[in-house]
Design a protein around this motif. Structure first.
Motif, PDB file in Angstrom:
ATOM      1  N   UNK A  19       0.823  -1.214   0.000  1.00 44.87           N
ATOM      2  CA  UNK A  19       0.000   0.000   0.000  1.00 44.87           C
ATOM      3  C   UNK A  19       0.852   1.257   0.000  1.00 44.87           C
ATOM      4  N   UNK A  20       0.176   2.387  -0.253  1.00 43.35           N
ATOM      5  CA  UNK A  20       0.836   3.696  -0.126  1.00 43.35           C
ATOM      6  C   UNK A  20       2.089   3.820  -0.997  1.00 43.35           C
ATOM      7  N   UNK A  21       2.040   3.282  -2.190  1.00 40.64           N
ATOM      8  CA  UNK A  21       3.248   3.267  -3.018  1.00 40.64           C
ATOM      9  C   UNK A  21       3.292   4.461  -3.976  1.00 40.64           C
ATOM     10  N   UNK A  22       4.399   5.174  -3.900  1.00 39.09           N
ATOM     11  CA  UNK A  22       4.670   6.254  -4.849  1.00 39.09           C
ATOM     12  C   UNK A  22       5.660   5.710  -5.868  1.00 39.09           C
ATOM     13  N   UNK A  23       5.386   5.956  -7.127  1.00 37.68           N
ATOM     14  CA  UNK A  23       6.296   5.484  -8.160  1.00 37.68           C
ATOM     15  C   UNK A  23       6.778   6.676  -8.984  1.00 37.68           C
ATOM     16  N   UNK A  24       8.053   6.649  -9.298  1.00 36.56           N
ATOM     17  CA  UNK A  24       8.616   7.735 -10.097  1.00 36.56           C
ATOM     18  C   UNK A  24       8.965   7.176 -11.468  1.00 36.56           C
ATOM     19  N   UNK A  25       8.385   7.779 -12.504  1.00 39.95           N
ATOM     20  CA  UNK A  25       8.647   7.309 -13.852  1.00 39.95           C
ATOM     21  C   UNK A  25       9.577   8.297 -14.550  1.00 39.95           C
ATOM     22  N   UNK A  26      10.504   7.783 -15.278  1.00 41.11           N
ATOM     23  CA  UNK A  26      11.457   8.631 -16.020  1.00 41.11           C
ATOM     24  C   UNK A  26      12.133   9.683 -15.134  1.00 41.11           C
ATOM     25  N   UNK A  27      12.333   9.364 -13.906  1.00 39.53           N
ATOM     26  CA  UNK A  27      12.998  10.267 -12.947  1.00 39.53           C
ATOM     27  C   UNK A  27      12.228  11.550 -12.722  1.00 39.53           C
TER      28      UNK A  27
END
Lengths: 177, 557
Positions: A2-10
């Motif tokens: 849960x509570x996941x932040x994802x960073x795409x392409x920095x």
């Protein structure tokens, strides 16, 4: 998780619906033979390696997709399986225990890990920018915290003198003279 | 002096905003105290006995007049009109309110200053000696390297949550005046005899506190270009293997001791090979860019005959010159040391806002608007023309800033102790005051000569009592304050840890104990023998015998 932040392409950070689950298949409550599919499962590395080394591991268990690893373990031990992994989860048992920063740097810089690298545990807003710079690109924010608030922590301070995983050139090689 | 450019300014300004937001979130309860603690520490904010304390970084002890004026204003506007200079060349304000810290930081940022990493388990303010760039015995100016290290260590994301604090000191003179050997990493810079190249001898694992250890040699002859990559390797090995289960065993000195320095060095070497020729390799361009801020001043040849005349005619002036000036590279100039320890009324290291303003003004009038902070908690005007020295001395006397006691027994290093610090077992300021009172005879102080006396209020050893010729340590015995005495310690390249002379004393006894110790020294001293050398030669027994045979010295057995 849960509570996941994802960073795409920095760049683009967003809150994501995450399907990964950490499953300690070698704990009292689970048995490896009960697991039908390794899809979306994060397996704790140390007990898995012990079983693997003892030769007792069922063949399909070699088909792991994701490992989590203790912050006291040597990430070099992951080397033989890096090609098949989609995700590595590093642990912050307390946010003041900074060993996983070094593990992240080792994975990215020396072991060439290109896949997803996730911070798990006591992961809080005010450390996210440091984690990002050390090569993490997803963050499982501590459950009691608002991940939308935590998102604000990713920007941190824009100037960094030293080099980092995110910016391999130190400022003195980029500074306009 | 180093001048901030766009990047440096942007960093400190963003940091002020960031901390301002963190303080607000703490106030609203969004951040718990546990979550906030490392954030405030890494911005220099401690919670002491009575109030918050803010420790401001003074990188390698260098201040401009403008910066010192700002510190004076902060002392007036946010504190009780004074500040405390520390052994690591910083300044502390003891009575600040948390809500107002962002305003202080903002004022600091306006004059290119900050409080970043003056506390916390990270790389702290990099220190060097107060006479950097001007001392006659200097081999090479350490400030460019110290500044490069300051930048590299500032908010370096991998190393902000180390097992414990990490202190770096740099020295590059014949004499080490930066306590290099009691630092986690100590750097001795030198010029290679053949190649003329700047090289570094790296020392590791020094530190005082509960387990005092003098550092060991880790790497000899490191070319300066590889300094950042080498230190990165050291920190990575430390971050990986340093103990985290016990805060008293978490410093790098314990890791080095456990592994042995050779095994530790080998692991660092392996790590370093991976990094060595990477982007962190320092460039000549960068060295030149930084070092142009620290150019040697073009100083004029002067007519110094009036100075010689004053020196010959005015005994008090001559005495002050002999104790309070340091030999300059240019022999028509000196560095002037201003004591923060003029007498019992003034806690060592403390200076009032008005005194700070006076010093800042004098630096403008007589020097190049530059001031240094010494490891011994005094201030320095680094470049003073000898033909202006008499005039300067007269002015300093008017401001009560001309105490001619630098390097003497009353030039004590003292921590804030139990009066302020919540870690302290005992007070240190009143003990220092009692010693000042007892030793108010200048002639006797000069007879004793150079002697270091360091007083710490607890075993964290902020006043470096272990390496004082005489060290005093406050200890708690069943709720009352007692003081343990060590002798024979010294700082410098051959630093050594003092030895305990016996059971500890009550505060009242300390001035008498010190009196006896100095008497025994004078009795046994051969020629100009230093105190620690006399102790080394005759051992503890003659000192012990005299101290403990006296009935009026109440020892706790």
């Amino acid at each position: 998780m849960n509570n996941v932040i994802s960073v795409v392409n920095r760049q683009q950070a967003q809150l994501v619906e995450d399907k990964w689950q950490i499953l300690d298949v070698f704990s009292e409550h689970h048995k490896p033979q009960d697991v039908n599919s390794l899809d979306q499962l994060v397996i704790p590395f140390e007990p898995w390696l012990a079983a693997y080394n003892s030769g007792l591991l069922q063949a399909y268990f070699e088909d792991i997709q994701a490992f989590s690893i203790d912050n006291s373990s040597d990430v070099n031990e992951l080397k033989p399986w890096l090609n098949q992994l989609k995700l590595i989860v590093l642990d912050f048992p307390k946010f003041t225990d900074g060993r996983a920063y070094t593990q992240a740097v080792e994975l990215r810089r020396y072991l060439g890990w290109q896949g997803e690298l996730r911070a798990n545990g006591d992961v809080l807003r005010d450390q996210l920018s440091h984690m990002l710079r050390c090569g993490f690109d997803s963050f499982a924010i501590r459950e009691d915290k608002d991940p939308n608030e935590a998102l604000k922590g990713l920007s941190g301070i824009s100037v960094l003198y030293a080099n980092s995983v995110l910016e391999p050139q130190p400022l003195f090689r980029r500074r306009a003279l | 002096m180093y001048q901030y450019d766009f990047y440096d300014k942007e960093l400190v300004n963003e940091r002020v905003k960031q901390f301002s937001d963190q303080v607000a979130r703490r106030k609203s309860g969004e951040l718990s105290e546990e979550e906030f603690l490392p954030l405030r520490l890494q911005n220099g904010v401690y919670l002491q006995k009575h109030a918050y304390m803010l420790r401001v970084a003074i990188p390698y002890g260098t201040l401009s007049s403008k910066q010192l004026m700002t510190l004076a204003d902060i002392a007036d506007d946010f504190d009780k009109g004074y500040g405390h200079f520390t052994t690591r060349q910083n300044i502390q304000f003891n009575w600040v309110e948390l809500e107002r810290v962002p305003d202080i930081l903002s004022r600091l940022a306006d004059v290119d200053m900050h409080a970043i990493q003056t506390s916390g388990n990270c790389v702290r303010n990099v220190t060097t000696e107060a006479f950097a760039g001007v001392s006659a015995d200097e081999i090479i100016d350490p400030r460019p390297i110290a500044e490069l290290l300051r930048q590299w260590s500032t908010i370096n994301p991998e190393f902000l949550f180390l097992p414990r604090k990490f202190k770096i000191a740099v020295s590059s003179s014949t004499q080490d005046r930066a306590a290099v050997r009691t630092h986690d990493i100590g750097l001795y810079l030198y010029k290679d005899a053949r190649s003329e190249q700047l090289k570094v001898n790296v020392m590791v694992g020094g530190g005082l506190g509960r387990t005092p250890i003098i550092s060991k040699s880790l790497k000899k002859g490191l070319p300066w270009q590889h300094l950042l990559s080498y230190l990165e390797a050291v920190l990575r090995v430390y971050n990986r293997h340093g103990r985290r289960d016990n805060k008293y065993k978490a410093r790098i000195k314990i890791l080095v001791k456990t592994l042995g320095v050779d095994a530790f060095a080998e692991e660092v070497e392996q790590e370093w090979l991976l990094l060595k020729s990477g982007p962190t390799e320092l460039t000549q361009e960068e060295y030149d860019r930084v070092s142009k801020h620290f150019l040697t001043r073009k100083l004029k040849t002067l007519d110094i005959s009036p100075y010689k005349q004053h020196y010959a005619q005015d005994k008090d002036f001559a005495q002050w010159v002999s104790t309070n000036t340091h030999e300059h590279k240019h022999h028509h100039y000196v560095s002037v040391v201003i004591s923060t320890k003029p007498g019992p009324h003034n806690p060592p290291g403390d200076m009032s806002a008005n005194q700070m303003r006076h010093v800042a003004q004098l630096a403008q009038t007589y020097g190049f608007s530059e001031i240094r902070v010494t490891h011994e908690q005094n201030l320095v005007l680094p470049d003073i023309a000898k033909n202006k020295l008499y005039e300067l001395w007269l002015t300093l006397k008017e401001y009560h800033l001309a105490s001619p006691t630098i390097g003497l027994l009353t030039d004590m290093i003292t921590c804030p102790g139990g009066d302020y610090c919540s870690l302290a077992n005992a007070k240190s300021i009143p003990v220092a005051a009692a010693i000042q009172e007892k030793f108010d005879d200048l002639d006797y102080l000069h007879d004793i000569g150079s002697l270091s006396l360091n007083i710490s209020g607890c075993m964290n050893a902020c006043a470096h009592h272990h390496i004082g010729n005489i060290g005093i340590l406050g200890v708690d015995k069943n709720g009352s304050e007692w003081y343990q005495v060590t002798i024979g310690g010294k700082q410098g390249k051959e630093a050594q840890i003092g030895k305990v002379i016996g059971p500890s004393f009550e505060a009242d006894a300390i001035p008498d104990v010190i009196d006896i110790l100095t008497q025994v020294y004078l009795e046994h001293r051969q020629l100009d023998e230093a105190f620690s050398d006399t102790v080394g030669r005759i051992g503890l027994t003659p000192f012990k015998d005299k101290v403990y045979q006296r009935n009026d010295v109440e020892a706790s057995l």
